[in-house]
Design a protein around this motif. Structure first.
Motif, PDB file in Angstrom:
ATOM      1  N   SER A  48      25.078  21.028  41.192  1.00 55.51           N
ATOM      2  CA  SER A  48      24.575  21.017  42.561  1.00 55.51           C
ATOM      3  C   SER A  48      24.853  22.350  43.244  1.00 55.51           C
ATOM      4  N   GLY A  49      23.800  22.929  43.789  1.00 53.91           N
ATOM      5  CA  GLY A  49      23.944  24.206  44.486  1.00 53.91           C
ATOM      6  C   GLY A  49      23.768  25.422  43.603  1.00 53.91           C
ATOM      7  N   THR A  66      14.721  25.026  44.895  1.00 56.21           N
ATOM      8  CA  THR A  66      16.109  25.095  45.364  1.00 56.21           C
ATOM      9  C   THR A  66      16.299  26.133  46.464  1.00 56.21           C
ATOM     10  N   GLU A  70      17.681  21.632  50.391  1.00 56.11           N
ATOM     11  CA  GLU A  70      19.108  21.413  50.148  1.00 56.11           C
ATOM     12  C   GLU A  70      19.326  19.932  49.881  1.00 56.11           C
ATOM     13  N   VAL A  89      15.664  23.414  54.166  1.00 59.19           N
ATOM     14  CA  VAL A  89      16.777  24.244  54.613  1.00 59.19           C
ATOM     15  C   VAL A  89      16.522  24.699  56.044  1.00 59.19           C
TER      16      VAL A  89
END
Length: 93
Positions: A48-49, A66, A70, A89
């Protein structure tokens, strides 16, 4: 999208919902092979991230997603396919 596996003329479903937290975007593609959906679900859960590699053929689209979403979640759909959901985002609206 999905050149390697898209076989049907079924549309890719895209839904955008607004709530007090902003915009949530959901994509659903019934043609995504179950093993790919499961792999992506596992990869996004574990990393994740972390941005996918832009050099990887499959990774380009996910790399772009991505950048703008988010809380990205990828889940297999019962009966076949994949659902991808995330929140836009802040500042991209």
């Amino acid at each position: 999208h999905g050149e390697a596996y898209r076989r049907s003329s079924d549309p890719i479903r895209v839904e955008v919902r607004q709530d007090e937290q902003g915009l949530e975007v959901e994509f659903e593609d019934k043609d995504v092979p179950q093993e790919l959906a499961t792999t992506l679900s596992r990869e996004f859960g574990a990393h994740s991230g972390v941005l996918p590699s832009v050099d990887h053929e499959r990774g380009r689209g996910m790399f772009l997603v991505t950048l703008f979403l988010e809380g990205l979640r990828v889940t297999p759909v019962e009966g076949g396919g994949m659902r991808l959901r995330g929140r836009l985002v802040e500042g991209d609206v």
